[in-house]
Structures are given as structure tokens and as C-alpha cells.
Design a protein around this motif. Structure first.
Motif, PDB file in Angstrom:
ATOM      1  N   MET A  76       0.852  -1.168   0.000  1.00 26.91           N
ATOM      2  CA  MET A  76       0.000   0.000   0.000  1.00 26.91           C
ATOM      3  C   MET A  76       0.903   1.238   0.000  1.00 26.91           C
ATOM      4  N   PRO A  77       0.671   2.141  -0.913  1.00 28.70           N
ATOM      5  CA  PRO A  77       1.482   3.361  -0.944  1.00 28.70           C
ATOM      6  C   PRO A  77       1.267   4.217   0.312  1.00 28.70           C
ATOM      7  N   LEU A  78       2.293   4.939   0.676  1.00 28.56           N
ATOM      8  CA  LEU A  78       2.235   5.775   1.873  1.00 28.56           C
ATOM      9  C   LEU A  78       1.148   6.829   1.770  1.00 28.56           C
ATOM     10  N   TRP A  79       0.983   7.444   0.598  1.00 29.00           N
ATOM     11  CA  TRP A  79      -0.019   8.502   0.443  1.00 29.00           C
ATOM     12  C   TRP A  79      -1.422   7.952   0.644  1.00 29.00           C
ATOM     13  N   LEU A  80      -1.665   6.711   0.250  1.00 27.60           N
ATOM     14  CA  LEU A  80      -2.980   6.102   0.439  1.00 27.60           C
ATOM     15  C   LEU A  80      -3.234   5.816   1.915  1.00 27.60           C
ATOM     16  N   PHE A  81      -2.213   5.341   2.612  1.00 26.70           N
ATOM     17  CA  PHE A  81      -2.328   5.106   4.050  1.00 26.70           C
ATOM     18  C   PHE A  81      -2.627   6.405   4.793  1.00 26.70           C
ATOM     19  N   LEU A  82      -1.884   7.464   4.476  1.00 26.56           N
ATOM     20  CA  LEU A  82      -2.110   8.755   5.125  1.00 26.56           C
ATOM     21  C   LEU A  82      -3.496   9.299   4.817  1.00 26.56           C
ATOM     22  N   LEU A  83      -3.936   9.148   3.577  1.00 32.25           N
ATOM     23  CA  LEU A  83      -5.265   9.601   3.191  1.00 32.25           C
ATOM     24  C   LEU A  83      -6.341   8.859   3.981  1.00 32.25           C
ATOM     25  N   LEU A  84      -6.197   7.558   4.118  1.00 32.35           N
ATOM     26  CA  LEU A  84      -7.166   6.773   4.886  1.00 32.35           C
ATOM     27  C   LEU A  84      -7.136   7.133   6.373  1.00 32.35           C
ATOM     28  N   ALA A  85      -5.949   7.341   6.924  1.00 34.52           N
ATOM     29  CA  ALA A  85      -5.832   7.681   8.342  1.00 34.52           C
ATOM     30  C   ALA A  85      -6.478   9.035   8.624  1.00 34.52           C
ATOM     31  N   PHE A  86      -6.129  10.048   7.845  1.00 36.56           N
ATOM     32  CA  PHE A  86      -6.715  11.373   8.070  1.00 36.56           C
ATOM     33  C   PHE A  86      -8.200  11.389   7.746  1.00 36.56           C
ATOM     34  N   GLY A  87      -8.607  10.659   6.733  1.00 37.97           N
ATOM     35  CA  GLY A  87     -10.020  10.565   6.411  1.00 37.97           C
ATOM     36  C   GLY A  87     -10.810   9.913   7.534  1.00 37.97           C
ATOM     37  N   GLY A  88     -10.241   8.875   8.138  1.00 37.59           N
ATOM     38  CA  GLY A  88     -10.898   8.216   9.267  1.00 37.59           C
ATOM     39  C   GLY A  88     -11.045   9.131  10.460  1.00 37.59           C
ATOM     40  N   ILE A  89     -10.004   9.915  10.730  1.00 41.87           N
ATOM     41  CA  ILE A  89     -10.073  10.873  11.840  1.00 41.87           C
ATOM     42  C   ILE A  89     -11.136  11.928  11.566  1.00 41.87           C
ATOM     43  N   MET A  90     -11.211  12.397  10.339  1.00 40.60           N
ATOM     44  CA  MET A  90     -12.226  13.391   9.971  1.00 40.60           C
ATOM     45  C   MET A  90     -13.635  12.818  10.118  1.00 40.60           C
ATOM     46  N   VAL A  91     -13.827  11.593   9.668  1.00 40.75           N
ATOM     47  CA  VAL A  91     -15.151  10.966   9.775  1.00 40.75           C
ATOM     48  C   VAL A  91     -15.541  10.790  11.237  1.00 40.75           C
ATOM     49  N   MET A  92     -14.592  10.367  12.066  1.00 38.94           N
ATOM     50  CA  MET A  92     -14.890  10.224  13.500  1.00 38.94           C
ATOM     51  C   MET A  92     -15.272  11.564  14.112  1.00 38.94           C
ATOM     52  N   GLY A  93     -14.583  12.631  13.739  1.00 41.12           N
ATOM     53  CA  GLY A  93     -14.916  13.962  14.246  1.00 41.12           C
ATOM     54  C   GLY A  93     -16.302  14.398  13.821  1.00 41.12           C
TER      55      GLY A  93
END
Length: 61
Positions: A1-18
Motif C-alpha cells: 500500500m502506498p504511503l499517500w494512500l495510508f495517510l489519506l485513509l488515516a486522516f479521512g478516518g479521523i475526519m469521519v470520526m470527528g
């Protein structure tokens, strides 16, 4: 998995939780914020605890 995809998923998950927490709190009509006096007392207590912990830890002895 590319790093940019991992970061996108991590930040997206945090945003969704917020967004979900914000939506639930609005639905319950509760606020997460403390009033100014409580906030100042909390900040001062944290600073004092940090100073005490820093003075108790002697790393360079």
C-alpha cells in the motif's frame, strides 16, 4: 500500500470520526467546551503538574 494512500485513509478516518462525534453531540444538545474559568484552572493545574514532574526527574545525573 502506498504511503499517500495510508495517510489519506488515516486522516479521512479521523475526519469521519470527528464528524460523527459532532453530529451526536449536536443531536444530544451537549457541548464539549468548558467555560473560561474551568479552562484556566485546568491549564494552570496542568502547568503546575508538569513543572513538578520535570523537577522530580533528574535525567542527567
Amino acid at each position: 500500500m502506498p504511503l499517500w494512500l495510508f495517510l489519506l485513509l488515516a486522516f479521512g478516518g479521523i475526519m469521519v470520526m470527528g464528524i460523527i462525534v459532532d453530529w451526536v453531540m449536536k443531536r444530544r444538545k451537549r457541548k464539549l467546551h468548558m467555560d473560561a474559568k474551568q479552562s484556566n484552572e485546568h491549564a494552570e493545574q496542568m502547568l503546575n503538574d508538569t513543572r513538578e514532574n520535570h523537577n522530580d526527574n533528574n535525567f542527567f545525573l
